[in-house]
Design a protein around this motif. Structure first.
Motif, PDB file in Angstrom:
ATOM      1  N   LYS A 196       0.839  -1.212   0.000  1.00 28.57           N
ATOM      2  CA  LYS A 196       0.000   0.000   0.000  1.00 28.57           C
ATOM      3  C   LYS A 196       0.866   1.250   0.000  1.00 28.57           C
ATOM      4  CE  LYS A 196      -3.876   2.302   2.078  1.00 28.57           C
ATOM      5  NZ  LYS A 196      -4.911   2.303   3.074  1.00 28.57           N
ATOM      6  N   TYR A 197       1.966   1.237   0.744  1.00 25.54           N
ATOM      7  CA  TYR A 197       2.869   2.392   0.759  1.00 25.54           C
ATOM      8  C   TYR A 197       3.425   2.676  -0.635  1.00 25.54           C
ATOM      9  CZ  TYR A 197       6.654   5.561   1.738  1.00 25.54           C
ATOM     10  OH  TYR A 197       7.492   6.655   1.718  1.00 25.54           O
ATOM     11  N   LEU A 198       3.846   1.624  -1.330  1.00 15.98           N
ATOM     12  CA  LEU A 198       4.393   1.797  -2.675  1.00 15.98           C
ATOM     13  C   LEU A 198       3.354   2.388  -3.619  1.00 15.98           C
ATOM     14  CD1 LEU A 198       6.415  -1.518  -2.985  1.00 15.98           C
ATOM     15  CD2 LEU A 198       7.324   0.781  -2.571  1.00 15.98           C
ATOM     16  N   LYS A 199       2.097   2.005  -3.446  1.00  8.37           N
ATOM     17  CA  LYS A 199       1.024   2.520  -4.300  1.00  8.37           C
ATOM     18  C   LYS A 199       0.666   3.961  -3.936  1.00  8.37           C
ATOM     19  CE  LYS A 199      -3.511   2.859  -5.568  1.00  8.37           C
ATOM     20  NZ  LYS A 199      -4.072   4.183  -5.465  1.00  8.37           N
ATOM     21  N   ARG A 203       3.090   6.500  -4.918  1.00 11.48           N
ATOM     22  CA  ARG A 203       3.184   6.515  -6.380  1.00 11.48           C
ATOM     23  C   ARG A 203       4.553   6.070  -6.902  1.00 11.48           C
ATOM     24  NH1 ARG A 203      -0.919   9.679  -5.152  1.00 11.48           N
ATOM     25  NH2 ARG A 203      -2.655  10.043  -6.539  1.00 11.48           N
ATOM     26  N   LEU A 204       5.247   5.261  -6.112  1.00 10.30           N
ATOM     27  CA  LEU A 204       6.476   4.642  -6.598  1.00 10.30           C
ATOM     28  C   LEU A 204       6.139   3.523  -7.570  1.00 10.30           C
ATOM     29  CD1 LEU A 204       8.395   4.573  -3.238  1.00 10.30           C
ATOM     30  CD2 LEU A 204       9.043   5.871  -5.273  1.00 10.30           C
ATOM     31  N   ILE A 205       5.027   2.830  -7.307  1.00 11.47           N
ATOM     32  CA  ILE A 205       4.485   1.809  -8.210  1.00 11.47           C
ATOM     33  C   ILE A 205       3.019   2.162  -8.433  1.00 11.47           C
ATOM     34  CG2 ILE A 205       3.948  -0.640  -8.487  1.00 11.47           C
ATOM     35  CD1 ILE A 205       6.441  -1.306  -6.917  1.00 11.47           C
ATOM     36  N   LYS A 206       2.581   2.055  -9.689  1.00 10.29           N
ATOM     37  CA  LYS A 206       1.268   2.574 -10.075  1.00 10.29           C
ATOM     38  C   LYS A 206       0.080   1.827  -9.464  1.00 10.29           C
ATOM     39  CE  LYS A 206       0.133   4.977 -14.186  1.00 10.29           C
ATOM     40  NZ  LYS A 206       0.278   5.081 -15.608  1.00 10.29           N
ATOM     41  N   THR A 209      -3.918   8.446   2.308  1.00 13.02           N
ATOM     42  CA  THR A 209      -4.226   8.923   0.955  1.00 13.02           C
ATOM     43  C   THR A 209      -3.488  10.229   0.732  1.00 13.02           C
ATOM     44  OG1 THR A 209      -6.172  10.146   1.679  1.00 13.02           O
ATOM     45  CG2 THR A 209      -6.535   7.885   0.900  1.00 13.02           C
ATOM     46  N   THR A 210      -3.159  10.509  -0.525  1.00 14.37           N
ATOM     47  CA  THR A 210      -2.434  11.729  -0.836  1.00 14.37           C
ATOM     48  C   THR A 210      -2.691  12.146  -2.272  1.00 14.37           C
ATOM     49  OG1 THR A 210      -0.282  12.805  -0.782  1.00 14.37           O
ATOM     50  CG2 THR A 210      -0.319  10.538  -1.498  1.00 14.37           C
ATOM     51  N   GLY A 250       6.574  13.939  -1.079  1.00 20.44           N
ATOM     52  CA  GLY A 250       6.972  14.284   0.271  1.00 20.44           C
ATOM     53  C   GLY A 250       6.979  13.097   1.228  1.00 20.44           C
ATOM     54  N   MET A 251       6.509  11.946   0.752  1.00 25.94           N
ATOM     55  CA  MET A 251       6.463  10.749   1.586  1.00 25.94           C
ATOM     56  C   MET A 251       7.810  10.028   1.644  1.00 25.94           C
ATOM     57  SD  MET A 251       2.770   9.129   0.580  1.00 25.94           S
ATOM     58  CE  MET A 251       2.943   7.776   1.744  1.00 25.94           C
TER      59      MET A 251
END
Length: 80
Positions: free
Chosen positions: A5-8, A11-14, A66-67, A74-75
């Motif tokens: 979930k963090y990667l998504k 937005r590091l992974i779509k 959510t962002t 910034g994450m």
């Protein structure tokens, strides 16, 4: 927050399913160790994602459920 979930969210992974398969395929390392998609990410963790021949190494700065696209960078902080 779960690793996939963090990667998504960052937005590091779509897509989350792509993030899950990357974790299961041993292409994501947290603090130098392979982790499963359910690993609980903490602020300060160093995540390495192997995209083809060029790995991306980041440090987790914030955990947000959510962002917006502009705020997603910034994450994390890119190390390499």
């Amino acid at each position: 927050m779960r690793l996939d979930k963090y990667l998504k969210v960052s937005r590091l992974i779509k897509r989350r399913t792509v993030a899950q398969s990357a974790c299961e395929g041993s292409r994501v390392l947290v603090n130098g160790k392979e982790r499963k998609p359910g690993y609980a990410v903490k602020v300060g963790d160093e995540i390495t994602i192997e995209f083809g021949s060029k790995p991306l190494r980041i440090r987790v700065l914030a955990l947000v459920e959510t962002t917006k696209k502009q705020e997603a960078e910034g994450m994390y902080e890119v190390l390499e």
